[in-house]
Write a protein that holds these residues in place. Structure first.
Motif, PDB file in Angstrom:
ATOM      1  N   ARG A  87      18.235  57.700 115.282  1.00  0.00           N
ATOM      2  CA  ARG A  87      17.688  57.072 114.080  1.00  0.00           C
ATOM      3  C   ARG A  87      16.511  56.186 114.437  1.00  0.00           C
ATOM      4  NH1 ARG A  87      21.422  57.515 109.685  1.00  0.00           N
ATOM      5  NH2 ARG A  87      22.980  59.054 110.338  1.00  0.00           N
ATOM      6  N   SER A  88      15.654  55.948 113.471  1.00  0.00           N
ATOM      7  CA  SER A  88      14.589  54.972 113.643  1.00  0.00           C
ATOM      8  C   SER A  88      15.092  53.609 113.194  1.00  0.00           C
ATOM      9  CB  SER A  88      13.368  55.374 112.803  1.00  0.00           C
ATOM     10  OG  SER A  88      13.725  55.443 111.422  1.00  0.00           O
ATOM     11  N   LEU A  89      14.403  52.570 113.637  1.00  0.00           N
ATOM     12  CA  LEU A  89      14.696  51.225 113.144  1.00  0.00           C
ATOM     13  C   LEU A  89      13.789  50.944 111.958  1.00  0.00           C
ATOM     14  CD1 LEU A  89      15.053  48.906 116.285  1.00  0.00           C
ATOM     15  CD2 LEU A  89      16.863  49.648 114.717  1.00  0.00           C
ATOM     16  N   GLU A  90      14.367  50.352 110.912  1.00  0.00           N
ATOM     17  CA  GLU A  90      13.564  50.022 109.747  1.00  0.00           C
ATOM     18  C   GLU A  90      14.114  48.763 109.091  1.00  0.00           C
ATOM     19  OE1 GLU A  90      15.756  52.845 106.440  1.00  0.00           O
ATOM     20  OE2 GLU A  90      14.076  53.688 107.571  1.00  0.00           O
ATOM     21  N   THR A  91      13.252  48.072 108.361  1.00  0.00           N
ATOM     22  CA  THR A  91      13.681  46.873 107.654  1.00  0.00           C
ATOM     23  C   THR A  91      14.760  47.245 106.651  1.00  0.00           C
ATOM     24  OG1 THR A  91      11.511  45.848 107.878  1.00  0.00           O
ATOM     25  CG2 THR A  91      12.962  44.981 106.171  1.00  0.00           C
ATOM     26  N   HIS A  92      15.883  46.544 106.711  1.00  0.00           N
ATOM     27  CA  HIS A  92      17.011  46.831 105.837  1.00  0.00           C
ATOM     28  C   HIS A  92      16.920  45.918 104.615  1.00  0.00           C
ATOM     29  CE1 HIS A  92      21.086  47.538 104.443  1.00  0.00           C
ATOM     30  NE2 HIS A  92      21.196  48.505 105.343  1.00  0.00           N
ATOM     31  N   ASP A  93      16.611  46.513 103.460  1.00  0.00           N
ATOM     32  CA  ASP A  93      16.367  45.729 102.255  1.00  0.00           C
ATOM     33  C   ASP A  93      17.585  44.917 101.829  1.00  0.00           C
ATOM     34  OD1 ASP A  93      13.773  46.654 102.122  1.00  0.00           O
ATOM     35  OD2 ASP A  93      14.273  48.328 100.786  1.00  0.00           O
ATOM     36  N   VAL A  94      18.781  45.483 101.979  1.00  0.00           N
ATOM     37  CA  VAL A  94      19.993  44.768 101.565  1.00  0.00           C
ATOM     38  C   VAL A  94      20.216  43.554 102.452  1.00  0.00           C
ATOM     39  CG1 VAL A  94      22.504  44.929 101.351  1.00  0.00           C
ATOM     40  CG2 VAL A  94      21.055  46.818 100.567  1.00  0.00           C
ATOM     41  N   ALA A  95      20.018  43.726 103.757  1.00  0.00           N
ATOM     42  CA  ALA A  95      20.188  42.605 104.681  1.00  0.00           C
ATOM     43  C   ALA A  95      19.175  41.505 104.388  1.00  0.00           C
ATOM     44  CB  ALA A  95      20.041  43.091 106.117  1.00  0.00           C
ATOM     45  N   LEU A  96      17.944  41.897 104.115  1.00  0.00           N
ATOM     46  CA  LEU A  96      16.903  40.920 103.809  1.00  0.00           C
ATOM     47  C   LEU A  96      17.206  40.191 102.508  1.00  0.00           C
ATOM     48  CD1 LEU A  96      14.212  39.633 104.491  1.00  0.00           C
ATOM     49  CD2 LEU A  96      13.068  41.588 103.408  1.00  0.00           C
ATOM     50  N   ALA A  97      17.636  40.943 101.496  1.00  0.00           N
ATOM     51  CA  ALA A  97      17.953  40.321 100.205  1.00  0.00           C
ATOM     52  C   ALA A  97      19.110  39.338 100.349  1.00  0.00           C
ATOM     53  CB  ALA A  97      18.294  41.406  99.177  1.00  0.00           C
ATOM     54  N   TRP A  98      20.096  39.680 101.153  1.00  0.00           N
ATOM     55  CA  TRP A  98      21.247  38.801 101.341  1.00  0.00           C
ATOM     56  C   TRP A  98      20.815  37.486 101.984  1.00  0.00           C
ATOM     57  CZ3 TRP A  98      23.855  36.281 105.230  1.00  0.00           C
ATOM     58  CH2 TRP A  98      25.129  35.816 104.926  1.00  0.00           C
ATOM     59  N   LEU A  99      19.947  37.566 102.979  1.00  0.00           N
ATOM     60  CA  LEU A  99      19.456  36.351 103.619  1.00  0.00           C
ATOM     61  C   LEU A  99      18.667  35.491 102.635  1.00  0.00           C
ATOM     62  CD1 LEU A  99      18.385  37.760 107.105  1.00  0.00           C
ATOM     63  CD2 LEU A  99      20.198  36.090 106.670  1.00  0.00           C
ATOM     64  N   GLU A 100      17.867  36.125 101.802  1.00  0.00           N
ATOM     65  CA  GLU A 100      17.098  35.373 100.810  1.00  0.00           C
ATOM     66  C   GLU A 100      18.025  34.706  99.799  1.00  0.00           C
ATOM     67  OE1 GLU A 100      12.773  37.470 100.512  1.00  0.00           O
ATOM     68  OE2 GLU A 100      14.412  38.507  99.512  1.00  0.00           O
ATOM     69  N   GLU A 101      19.079  35.409  99.411  1.00  0.00           N
ATOM     70  CA  GLU A 101      20.050  34.826  98.474  1.00  0.00           C
ATOM     71  C   GLU A 101      20.805  33.655  99.078  1.00  0.00           C
ATOM     72  OE1 GLU A 101      22.516  38.095  97.490  1.00  0.00           O
ATOM     73  OE2 GLU A 101      20.961  39.148  96.334  1.00  0.00           O
ATOM     74  N   ASN A 102      20.819  33.612 100.410  1.00  0.00           N
ATOM     75  CA  ASN A 102      21.541  32.548 101.093  1.00  0.00           C
ATOM     76  C   ASN A 102      20.610  31.501 101.701  1.00  0.00           C
ATOM     77  OD1 ASN A 102      24.717  33.137 101.370  1.00  0.00           O
ATOM     78  ND2 ASN A 102      23.603  35.072 101.233  1.00  0.00           N
ATOM     79  N   GLY A 103      19.431  31.373 101.108  1.00  0.00           N
ATOM     80  CA  GLY A 103      18.570  30.252 101.434  1.00  0.00           C
ATOM     81  C   GLY A 103      17.478  30.492 102.448  1.00  0.00           C
ATOM     82  N   TYR A 104      17.303  31.733 102.904  1.00  0.00           N
ATOM     83  CA  TYR A 104      16.251  32.008 103.887  1.00  0.00           C
ATOM     84  C   TYR A 104      15.034  32.588 103.190  1.00  0.00           C
ATOM     85  CZ  TYR A 104      19.880  31.412 107.426  1.00  0.00           C
ATOM     86  OH  TYR A 104      20.876  30.901 108.203  1.00  0.00           O
ATOM     87  N   ASP A 105      13.862  32.101 103.570  1.00  0.00           N
ATOM     88  CA  ASP A 105      12.604  32.633 103.066  1.00  0.00           C
ATOM     89  C   ASP A 105      12.148  33.731 104.023  1.00  0.00           C
ATOM     90  OD1 ASP A 105       9.830  33.095 102.539  1.00  0.00           O
ATOM     91  OD2 ASP A 105       9.753  31.170 101.502  1.00  0.00           O
ATOM     92  N   ARG A 106      11.830  34.903 103.479  1.00  0.00           N
ATOM     93  CA  ARG A 106      11.442  36.016 104.355  1.00  0.00           C
ATOM     94  C   ARG A 106      10.227  35.670 105.218  1.00  0.00           C
ATOM     95  NH1 ARG A 106      10.186  41.348 101.470  1.00  0.00           N
ATOM     96  NH2 ARG A 106      11.980  40.766 100.178  1.00  0.00           N
ATOM     97  N   GLN A 107       9.391  34.767 104.743  1.00  0.00           N
ATOM     98  CA  GLN A 107       8.217  34.377 105.527  1.00  0.00           C
ATOM     99  C   GLN A 107       8.602  33.574 106.772  1.00  0.00           C
ATOM    100  OE1 GLN A 107       5.346  35.674 104.654  1.00  0.00           O
ATOM    101  NE2 GLN A 107       6.369  36.583 102.883  1.00  0.00           N
ATOM    102  N   ASP A 108       9.801  32.961 106.733  1.00  0.00           N
ATOM    103  CA  ASP A 108      10.246  32.147 107.866  1.00  0.00           C
ATOM    104  C   ASP A 108      11.067  32.948 108.874  1.00  0.00           C
ATOM    105  OD1 ASP A 108       9.045  29.897 106.771  1.00  0.00           O
ATOM    106  OD2 ASP A 108      10.847  29.348 105.631  1.00  0.00           O
ATOM    107  N   LEU A 109      11.471  34.162 108.499  1.00  0.00           N
ATOM    108  CA  LEU A 109      12.273  34.981 109.402  1.00  0.00           C
ATOM    109  C   LEU A 109      11.372  35.652 110.446  1.00  0.00           C
ATOM    110  CD1 LEU A 109      14.637  36.729 106.809  1.00  0.00           C
ATOM    111  CD2 LEU A 109      15.265  34.922 108.426  1.00  0.00           C
ATOM    112  N   ALA A 110      11.804  35.615 111.684  1.00  0.00           N
ATOM    113  CA  ALA A 110      11.037  36.266 112.742  1.00  0.00           C
ATOM    114  C   ALA A 110      10.959  37.767 112.486  1.00  0.00           C
ATOM    115  CB  ALA A 110      11.684  35.995 114.098  1.00  0.00           C
ATOM    116  N   SER A 111       9.865  38.352 112.838  1.00  0.00           N
ATOM    117  CA  SER A 111       9.687  39.791 112.658  1.00  0.00           C
ATOM    118  C   SER A 111      10.781  40.564 113.381  1.00  0.00           C
ATOM    119  CB  SER A 111       8.319  40.198 113.207  1.00  0.00           C
ATOM    120  OG  SER A 111       8.145  41.595 113.121  1.00  0.00           O
ATOM    121  N   GLY A 112      11.381  41.510 112.690  1.00  0.00           N
ATOM    122  CA  GLY A 112      12.415  42.342 113.283  1.00  0.00           C
ATOM    123  C   GLY A 112      13.830  41.854 113.045  1.00  0.00           C
ATOM    124  N   THR A 113      13.986  40.682 112.420  1.00  0.00           N
ATOM    125  CA  THR A 113      15.324  40.121 112.219  1.00  0.00           C
ATOM    126  C   THR A 113      16.227  41.076 111.459  1.00  0.00           C
ATOM    127  OG1 THR A 113      14.516  37.834 112.255  1.00  0.00           O
ATOM    128  CG2 THR A 113      16.631  38.228 111.157  1.00  0.00           C
TER     129      THR A 113
END
Length: 227
Positions: A87-113
């Protein structure tokens, strides 16, 4: 259910960090009736991770990989698992959305998180940041013990087997003197037997049938010198 546990990290192989994750996972899996057939530690190298995951997923019902998650240069576990599964690695939208819902700003997350193998189910990190993943009976968990434990509990119900029953007989004899009686025990009862010497010899009996364990323990207690 048969499972392999793979821990990842150069620091484990160098002895700088004690691998408590493997011990904890083995205990929890055993409690759930799951048989752990392999525990292997590999370095932070994509090829090694991929090779071991591929080998074990072909042999066992599931593989649990812990350690090496995150966006830093030596967090290569997701790369290794993705390579193992083709498989390839790709940004997981559900994982990103969950982090945003829990107080993380996507701009503050390190690339590849939130990069996970394509098609993976995200395992949310309740006490950290980096998500885990589940795909094709491969489960990827963080290496930080508190994060690993919390994440495993969210998937614990996916690991189960028949309950195991145990009995312990402590013999006041040298282990070498017990060889024939232990052999007779194995021949006469469908139990797993382990003997552990020390000041005395602890003999552990295990089976998925409670009555069989009790009968085997009773038979043995009549034939050894007990402490």
């Amino acid at each position: 259910m048969e499972v392999a546990v793979v821990t990842v990290g150069n620091e484990l192989l160098a002895g700088r960090t004690t691998d408590t994750n493997a011990t904890w996972l083995c205990e929890r899996l055993d409690d759930r009736g799951v048989t752990v057939e392999r525990v292997t530690t590999v370095p932070d190298r994509v090829g090694d991770i991929a090779r071991v995951v591929n080998e074990y997923r072909a042999e066992y019902d599931a593989v649990i990989v812990t350690g090496g998650l995150g966006p830093t240069h030596d967090d290569l576990t997701m790369d290794g698992v993705a390579a193992a599964l083709g498989r390839s690695l790709e940004t997981h939208d559900v994982a990103l959305a969950w982090l945003e819902e829990n107080g993380y700003d996507r701009q503050d997350l390190a690339s590849g998180t939130t990069d996970l193998p394509a098609g993976a189910r995200a395992l949310h990190n309740e006490v950290g940041v980096a998500p885990g993943a589940a795909l094709e009976d491969v489960y990827v968990l963080p290496g930080v013990p508190s994060e690993m434990k919390a994440m495993f509990e969210t998937i614990a119900d996916e690991f189960e087997g028949p309950p195991k029953y145990r009995a312990t007989v402590v013999a006041d004899e040298p282990e070498s003197a017990l060889v024939e009686r232990i052999a007779d025990l194995r021949d006469g009862f469908d139990v797993t037997v382990g003997s552990y010497p020390g000041e005395s010899v602890r003999i552990e009996l295990e089976s998925t049938d409670e009555e069989t364990v009790e009968e085997a323990a009773s038979w043995l207690r009549k034939r050894v010198d007990l402490v």
